[in-house]
Design a protein around this motif. Sequence first.
Motif, PDB file in Angstrom:
ATOM      1  N   ARG A   1       2.728   1.343  -3.359  1.00 44.61           N
ATOM      2  CA  ARG A   1       1.580   1.799  -4.369  1.00 44.61           C
ATOM      3  C   ARG A   1       1.290   3.244  -4.563  1.00 44.61           C
ATOM      4  NH1 ARG A   1      -2.426  -1.393  -2.780  1.00 44.61           N
ATOM      5  NH2 ARG A   1      -3.545   0.117  -1.796  1.00 44.61           N
ATOM      6  N   ASN A   2       1.167   3.827  -3.218  1.00 51.76           N
ATOM      7  CA  ASN A   2       0.665   5.273  -3.376  1.00 51.76           C
ATOM      8  C   ASN A   2       1.954   6.174  -3.552  1.00 51.76           C
ATOM      9  OD1 ASN A   2      -2.346   6.072  -2.232  1.00 51.76           O
ATOM     10  ND2 ASN A   2      -1.487   4.066  -1.269  1.00 51.76           N
ATOM     11  N   LEU A   3       3.161   5.724  -3.289  1.00 55.08           N
ATOM     12  CA  LEU A   3       4.356   6.655  -3.779  1.00 55.08           C
ATOM     13  C   LEU A   3       4.128   6.444  -5.107  1.00 55.08           C
ATOM     14  CD1 LEU A   3       6.974   5.210  -1.012  1.00 55.08           C
ATOM     15  CD2 LEU A   3       5.997   7.697  -1.396  1.00 55.08           C
TER      16      LEU A   3
ATOM     17  N   THR B   1       0.893  -1.240   0.014  1.00 60.14           N
ATOM     18  CA  THR B   1      -0.102  -0.053   0.097  1.00 60.14           C
ATOM     19  C   THR B   1       0.791   1.193   0.029  1.00 60.14           C
ATOM     20  OG1 THR B   1      -1.792  -1.234   0.981  1.00 60.14           O
ATOM     21  CG2 THR B   1      -1.779   1.298   1.125  1.00 60.14           C
TER      22      THR B   1
END
Lengths: 200, 382
Positions: free
Chosen positions: A96-98, A93
């Motif tokens: 992914r967000n990075l 998570t």
Amino acid sequence: MDDEIREEKPASEVSEADPKGAEQRLIEAAQNGDKRAFGQLIRHHQKRLFRFVYGLTGTFDQTEDIVQEAFIRAYSAIGTFQLGRDFYPWLATIGRNLAFNHLSRQAKTESLDRMLEKGFDPTSGELGPLEQLISTDGQKRFYAALKALPVKYRTVFVLRHLEDMSYDRIAEQLKIPSGTVDSRLYRARKLLMDDLKDLL
Amino acid sequence: MEHSYYQERLSAFADNELTPEERAQVAEHLRECGDCQKRLNDLEALSQLTSRHSVLDDSDYWEKAAQKIEGRLDTAATTITDVTPKQSRQSSGLWWKLPAIAASVVIVGYIGLHESDILREADTEKPLRTLRSMEVTPPEERAGRTNLPDTVVVAEESEVDLPQPVMMEDIHGGRGEGEVNIAEGRALREGTVMDETEGLVYAPSPPQETVTVTGSDYQVLAIEDRDENYKRRSLPKAASEHAETEPAAPKVEVDDLADFEEPVLAETFQLDDWRQRRDSILLAIQNLPPEVPPRQRKSTGVQGFTATRGTDTSGIAADVVERVAKVELEKELVEAWYQICLLSDDSTEKTTGKEFLDSVATDEGSPNRNLADSLYKLIEQQ
């Protein structure tokens, strides 16, 4: 008696026999300040995380940076991690967000001049530094084809195939309707099948 | 049902993502349609190919990479700082007093896990996602204290009733109440919940501090006075043992977020954005170096322009750069026109877009022809 100071044995590597239990012990040790334990977590998960992030970004250097940063942030927040849960989804998570943040920033701010200066051809078979991590023709063809996908199609494909996410979960992550996930996957798969049909 | 109905659902069928009724319909169709059965087999083959060929090799690289990360753990940020998404403007009397007493107060945010397990563990009687009251003490009382109370958990928007972040306005110099910009482009608006958000969260104006956010809930660990005398911050458990000996984590410089907007990936690219993108690409193409006369030219097949081939080694590298740039620009232009055709109601514009896609799709020399062909067919199906 041996004069040598016996060091306490570090947390063991995640073993096949009891991977989840071993991982939980590593996490607990890391929460208690054992950096070596966290180092084992890095070694256990970095390849998978790298593959995932590379699938999203298509760029080796950015992937390296994001994977590093994801682990750093995970370490910083390890105290909040709830033991008993799987570590990788939590780590993924963060990664992914990075990656998403990177992609959206890149799409908005990258000038065309910079694109011209880059001097690489994402539609060619050249994968650059990634080639040190892939050796077979199949791997090279796959990653070249993946990299050639438009980012919106590549994203859903990677989330589905490399992270095994459901349509609803992908839709939730990308803030798009589930139907759009379906249609983008359809397109991504069609493009990949066209590109890789001789390997199918 | 038209045949396309079943074809379009094969992908979801393979993923077991259809409703039971749709699944039964497609399964029935597959019994009769060899073409669709073959496509389904191809989808399965693609899935297996992905599993097989996406695996990365073992290599010295991994150990070196791991050591590099380990080397950075020592200086990893252990500070977690300010985040408060703006929620409803309901407020208690206490918060209205904050401007007077908490001009330099920062809420330290710290992210918990997706299912609010921390809350569940900490307080099983209360509903998982509830706002807890925050204790606020004036700076003069907080000096020297560590790990101040306590936690605010934000989860689903409908369940949240955060106090008005008056302190944010005071601290951040009129940035606008309720706007907390998450780093790297995600601006939070009023009512936005930090749900499944990750990455750095920046206070919108200096002094800027950051917080690492993971999971769907964030948890405020402490209220921290930004006064320079107050050095102690809430630390993760791993770091807290060293809190006595380690120096306070340095404040993190962050970029000005004034230009950040919502992430493009989240479907915020509207028609006008695509038109602008198209025009930018066309301008870039126009600004590329002029073509070499035909006798020196070898076409790469990139639609609309022709690459040049240098006749000496010094020209080849530049020529390659130029060629790949044109290929990339064409690919970007294909996608831009595709999106415009989907979004636009202007029939002339759509026709122009389709003509462009068709021209690329039929250009044997273009590396983007498959992409253009697929996108053209998708538009035709609309």
